[in-house]
Design a protein around this motif. Structure first.
Motif, PDB file in Angstrom:
ATOM      1  N   PRO A  10     -44.096  26.216   6.676  1.00  0.00           N
ATOM      2  CA  PRO A  10     -44.043  26.335   8.081  1.00  0.00           C
ATOM      3  C   PRO A  10     -44.697  25.256   8.754  1.00  0.00           C
ATOM      4  N   ALA A  11     -44.173  24.965   9.890  1.00  0.00           N
ATOM      5  CA  ALA A  11     -44.905  23.489  10.443  1.00  0.00           C
ATOM      6  C   ALA A  11     -46.379  24.053  11.038  1.00  0.00           C
ATOM      7  N   ASN A  12     -46.714  25.092  11.568  1.00  0.00           N
ATOM      8  CA  ASN A  12     -48.261  25.291  11.976  1.00  0.00           C
ATOM      9  C   ASN A  12     -49.071  25.874  10.720  1.00  0.00           C
ATOM     10  N   GLY A  13     -48.584  25.738   9.394  1.00  0.00           N
ATOM     11  CA  GLY A  13     -49.071  26.135   8.296  1.00  0.00           C
ATOM     12  C   GLY A  13     -49.411  27.426   7.990  1.00  0.00           C
ATOM     13  N   THR A  14     -48.760  28.519   8.654  1.00  0.00           N
ATOM     14  CA  THR A  14     -48.654  29.870   8.414  1.00  0.00           C
ATOM     15  C   THR A  14     -47.255  30.472   8.232  1.00  0.00           C
ATOM     16  N   PHE A  15     -46.874  31.094   7.273  1.00  0.00           N
ATOM     17  CA  PHE A  15     -45.587  31.593   7.290  1.00  0.00           C
ATOM     18  C   PHE A  15     -45.582  32.959   8.284  1.00  0.00           C
TER      19      PHE A  15
ATOM     20  N   ASP B 103     -48.500  31.170  -0.847  1.00  0.00           N
ATOM     21  CA  ASP B 103     -50.007  30.978  -0.637  1.00  0.00           C
ATOM     22  C   ASP B 103     -50.548  29.684  -0.850  1.00  0.00           C
ATOM     23  N   GLU B 104     -49.965  29.288  -1.994  1.00  0.00           N
ATOM     24  CA  GLU B 104     -50.470  27.801  -2.393  1.00  0.00           C
ATOM     25  C   GLU B 104     -50.313  26.784  -1.250  1.00  0.00           C
ATOM     26  N   ILE B 105     -48.819  26.687  -0.786  1.00  0.00           N
ATOM     27  CA  ILE B 105     -48.609  25.872   0.419  1.00  0.00           C
ATOM     28  C   ILE B 105     -49.408  25.855   1.650  1.00  0.00           C
ATOM     29  N   GLU B 106     -49.738  27.401   2.064  1.00  0.00           N
ATOM     30  CA  GLU B 106     -50.684  27.649   3.149  1.00  0.00           C
ATOM     31  C   GLU B 106     -51.965  26.994   2.907  1.00  0.00           C
ATOM     32  N   ALA B 107     -52.418  27.087   1.513  1.00  0.00           N
ATOM     33  CA  ALA B 107     -53.785  26.632   1.247  1.00  0.00           C
ATOM     34  C   ALA B 107     -53.716  25.299   1.324  1.00  0.00           C
ATOM     35  N   LEU B 108     -52.711  24.368   0.856  1.00  0.00           N
ATOM     36  CA  LEU B 108     -52.462  22.926   0.902  1.00  0.00           C
ATOM     37  C   LEU B 108     -52.680  22.514   2.368  1.00  0.00           C
ATOM     38  N   MET B 109     -51.831  23.021   2.917  1.00  0.00           N
ATOM     39  CA  MET B 109     -51.685  22.826   4.483  1.00  0.00           C
ATOM     40  C   MET B 109     -52.998  22.773   5.361  1.00  0.00           C
TER      41      MET B 109
ATOM     42  N   ILE C  57     -47.070  15.264   2.962  1.00  0.00           N
ATOM     43  CA  ILE C  57     -46.556  15.918   4.259  1.00  0.00           C
ATOM     44  C   ILE C  57     -47.167  17.338   4.369  1.00  0.00           C
ATOM     45  N   MET C  58     -47.355  18.179   3.355  1.00  0.00           N
ATOM     46  CA  MET C  58     -48.067  19.322   3.676  1.00  0.00           C
ATOM     47  C   MET C  58     -49.273  19.292   4.291  1.00  0.00           C
ATOM     48  N   LYS C  59     -50.132  18.245   3.892  1.00  0.00           N
ATOM     49  CA  LYS C  59     -51.463  18.007   4.622  1.00  0.00           C
ATOM     50  C   LYS C  59     -51.237  17.523   6.015  1.00  0.00           C
TER      51      LYS C  59
ATOM     52  N   LYS D  25     -44.191  36.830   9.394  1.00  0.00           N
ATOM     53  CA  LYS D  25     -43.648  37.983   8.326  1.00  0.00           C
ATOM     54  C   LYS D  25     -42.440  37.831   7.958  1.00  0.00           C
ATOM     55  N   GLU D  26     -41.306  37.398   8.679  1.00  0.00           N
ATOM     56  CA  GLU D  26     -39.912  37.134   8.328  1.00  0.00           C
ATOM     57  C   GLU D  26     -39.754  36.037   7.455  1.00  0.00           C
ATOM     58  N   GLN D  27     -40.472  34.729   7.850  1.00  0.00           N
ATOM     59  CA  GLN D  27     -40.227  33.735   7.014  1.00  0.00           C
ATOM     60  C   GLN D  27     -40.614  33.794   5.605  1.00  0.00           C
ATOM     61  N   ARG D  28     -42.010  34.756   5.557  1.00  0.00           N
ATOM     62  CA  ARG D  28     -42.345  34.887   4.290  1.00  0.00           C
ATOM     63  C   ARG D  28     -41.397  35.842   3.551  1.00  0.00           C
ATOM     64  N   ALA D  29     -40.943  36.713   3.963  1.00  0.00           N
ATOM     65  CA  ALA D  29     -40.073  37.818   3.151  1.00  0.00           C
ATOM     66  C   ALA D  29     -38.846  36.909   2.608  1.00  0.00           C
ATOM     67  N   ILE D  30     -38.223  35.941   3.610  1.00  0.00           N
ATOM     68  CA  ILE D  30     -37.050  35.160   3.144  1.00  0.00           C
ATOM     69  C   ILE D  30     -37.626  34.348   1.961  1.00  0.00           C
ATOM     70  N   TYR D  31     -38.572  33.611   2.068  1.00  0.00           N
ATOM     71  CA  TYR D  31     -39.216  32.579   1.270  1.00  0.00           C
ATOM     72  C   TYR D  31     -39.403  33.217   0.041  1.00  0.00           C
ATOM     73  N   ASP D  32     -39.999  34.384  -0.142  1.00  0.00           N
ATOM     74  CA  ASP D  32     -40.414  34.918  -1.366  1.00  0.00           C
ATOM     75  C   ASP D  32     -39.320  35.421  -2.191  1.00  0.00           C
ATOM     76  N   ILE D  33     -38.109  35.529  -1.625  1.00  0.00           N
ATOM     77  CA  ILE D  33     -36.894  35.964  -2.346  1.00  0.00           C
ATOM     78  C   ILE D  33     -36.366  34.619  -2.936  1.00  0.00           C
ATOM     79  N   VAL D  34     -36.498  33.637  -2.242  1.00  0.00           N
ATOM     80  CA  VAL D  34     -35.649  32.498  -2.666  1.00  0.00           C
ATOM     81  C   VAL D  34     -36.760  31.884  -3.912  1.00  0.00           C
ATOM     82  N   TYR D  35     -38.120  32.164  -3.801  1.00  0.00           N
ATOM     83  CA  TYR D  35     -38.917  31.605  -4.948  1.00  0.00           C
ATOM     84  C   TYR D  35     -38.773  32.571  -5.999  1.00  0.00           C
ATOM     85  N   LYS D  36     -38.537  33.846  -5.810  1.00  0.00           N
ATOM     86  CA  LYS D  36     -38.258  34.545  -7.074  1.00  0.00           C
ATOM     87  C   LYS D  36     -36.778  34.402  -7.664  1.00  0.00           C
ATOM     88  N   ALA D  37     -35.704  34.008  -6.931  1.00  0.00           N
ATOM     89  CA  ALA D  37     -34.689  33.454  -7.508  1.00  0.00           C
ATOM     90  C   ALA D  37     -34.692  32.253  -8.308  1.00  0.00           C
ATOM     91  N   GLN D  38     -35.486  31.371  -7.712  1.00  0.00           N
ATOM     92  CA  GLN D  38     -35.618  30.144  -8.529  1.00  0.00           C
ATOM     93  C   GLN D  38     -36.442  30.114  -9.699  1.00  0.00           C
TER      94      GLN D  38
END
Length: 538
Positions: A378-383, A517-523, A299-301, A385-398
């Motif tokens: 991100p549905a359009n393939g690119t986070f 970054d990996e998600i955006e590259a795959l998309m 689905i990412m592709k 600035k705000e989406q990326r900021a929240i996403y990176d917090i969740v990734y770091k937490a995980q």
């Protein structure tokens, strides 16, 4: 000659059909060993009784696709309804001198019913295919002369009463009704608070009963259902010791008259067994997880802003079916934008995801074992600035949560690690004002067991090797939240399935990219589904 040829063709066609069936189900030896493991936990002179799941109605004369009770499947391998398993702590002998330590009761063979609903194993096939020595049809359970009163304890799960009285005299409704009568079961007998009060009354000397009655009376404020028990009410309102003595005698006599059944012990035993996965189980569970991760990859592709939530769900589930998956492990969650803030959103009916983040929490159930994998993209393939900021917090937490998944660690240690990183990140963004601020941006725990259930049973004690848990931190900022509006409707959850080992955690779902970054590259890659265009239908 024609008869011979027809018979030969029938045998060959049956053989071919058998050859086309999956070969990687749990073995009958697995189920037998699990029964032995349960028997080893059972106290002396006890019997455990398990019932299959009910057939659940969808509407009118259409039922939902049948799904077996996980405990029942774990111990038998049987996928059919209207069945019973009885396990004895010691060897039993029937009237014919046959020695056995468990009995499986299965549906009777019925050509007409099988013409409509498929083949039934029957007694003989259940013996050979499931590895039971003693199998009877369910009619024999109805007429069974097993004396449950002869056992010290009868173990079974409490009944949910979510089954219908069908047309068969040996359906689940009648099997359970018969069993209830044989063991003297009633709902009031197993109410936890009533049991506790009965224990207090039995243990209280009559000379102290007045004070105890007063204390029990105070319980009725918190537990008003106690007022529905005539004996407890009589004890509370008794005028003297004599009346309270009568109640105590009644309870003692009631205990002597009724079998000693227990609806709680069995759940504890099964949790201990199912928490630790065998090698056979891990093979199936790992496959379910990898299939689910592949769904996320595809689905990412394929994702684009014009897709609907339903279409996104369909891509995941199409991938599952290509790998031979029987079911989804739970209702699929695909939430775009604000819908992602609904933790168990399953409507999946938004017609266009536009440029929103899309939270996708789905899991394949392969041969009974259920994955649970979430990605947010991100549905359009690119986070943004705000989406990326929240996403990176969740990734770091995980990452912090996964690192905490070590043998011997407290089950909730990963939750604490994730929460600490979430709070730190939200504070840095100004979404909360202090590390200790109470908020609802992460309103759930981040871990649960997976296995035969998506929220699998387990002890929730220190982590043990060969158990599998999720780590799924998230941040959800619904519209109207007490923060800058630029964060509103952003919802991110990242969930992976983690195998606990003596050498540290193993991420079974790591195939699906997690880093932004990996998600955006795959998309950016093309998808086989790009050319799959259907004609418009008004």
């Amino acid at each position: 000659m024609k008869i011979y040829c027809f018979t030969l063709l029938f045998i060959l066609s049956t053989f071919v059909k058998a050859q086309n069936l999956p070969k990687d189900y749990l073995s009958k030896e697995f189920h037998k060993e699990r029964r032995e493991a349960l028997r080893a936990k059972m106290p002396a002179n006890t019997v455990a009784v398990f019932f299959s799941n009910p057939v659940r109605n969808r509407a009118n004369d259409v039922d939902y696709v049948y799904h077996q009770d996980p405990d029942f499947y774990y111990l038998t391998g049987l996928k059919e309804p209207n069945s019973v398993l009885v396990i004895f702590s010691e060897k039993q002998t029937n009237a014919k001198g046959l020695s056995y330590n468990d009995i499986l009761y299965v549906q009777e063979k019925d050509p007409r019913a099988e013409m409509w609903n498929g083949s039934r194993l029957g007694e003989e096939k259940a013996k050979t295919e499931l590895g039971f020595d003693y199998v009877l049809n369910t009619g024999a359970f109805i007429t069974s002369d097993v004396n449950y009163n002869s056992f010290n304890t009868i173990l079974f799960h409490n009944f949910k009463d979510d089954y219908r009285d069908g047309r068969s005299s040996t359906d689940l409704y009648n099997l359970i009704s018969t069993f209830k009568k044989k063991v003297g079961f009633s709902k009031s007998d197993v109410s936890p608070i009533e049991e506790q009060v009965y224990k207090v009354i039995k243990a209280t000397p009559i000379e102290n009963s007045a004070n105890v009655a007063q204390n029990i009376g105070s319980y009725t404020v918190t537990y008003p259902e106690l007022n529905n028990n005539d004996q407890i009410k009589k004890y509370i309102n008794a005028k003297d010791d004599s009346e309270r003595s009568d109640v105590k005698t009644y309870i003692l006599n009631l205990e002597a008259e009724q079998p000693k059944y227990n609806t709680k012990m069995l759940g504890g035993f099964m949790a201990e067994l199912r928490e630790i996965k065998t090698a056979e189980e891990l093979k199936l569970l790992t496959k379910a997880v990898k299939i689910s991760a592949q769904g996320q990859i595809e689905i990412m592709k394929a994702m684009h802003p014009g897709m609907s939530e339903t279409e996104i769900q369909g891509v995941h589930e199409f991938v599952y079916k290509k790998y031979g998956v029987e079911y989804e492990g739970y209702p699929s969650i695909v939430g775009a934008g604000a819908n992602g803030c609904v933790l168990h959103y399953t409507e999946n009916n938004k017609t266009k995801v536009d440029n929103d983040l899309v939270l996708m929490d789905l899991g394949a159930e392969y041969h009974g074992y259920t994955a649970d994998v979430t990605r947010t993209i991100p549905a359009n393939g690119t986070f943004t600035k705000e989406q990326r900021a929240i996403y990176d917090i969740v990734y770091k937490a995980q990452e912090a949560g996964i690192a905490a998944c070590k043998v011997g660690a407290a089950f909730w240690e990963s939750n604490a690690a994730c929460q600490a990183e979430i709070n730190k990140g939200l504070l840095e963004l100004g979404i909360i004002k202090s590390l200790n601020e109470k908020h609802n941006y992460l309103p759930h725990g981040v871990s649960h067991y997976i296995g035969l259930d998506v929220h699998d049973t387990g002890t929730y004690g220190p982590l043990k090797a060969n158990s599998v848990i999720t780590v799924e931190p998230g941040i959800y900022i619904p519209e109207g939240s007490p923060c800058d509006e630029k964060w509103w409707t952003i919802a991110v959850r990242i969930e992976d399935d983690i195998l606990i080992t003596k050498n540290g955690p193993v991420n079974l779902s790591a195939d699906a990219p997690r880093k932004a970054d990996e998600i955006e590259a795959l998309m950016k890659k093309s998808s086989p589904l790009d050319k799959f265009v259907l004609p418009k239908i008004d």
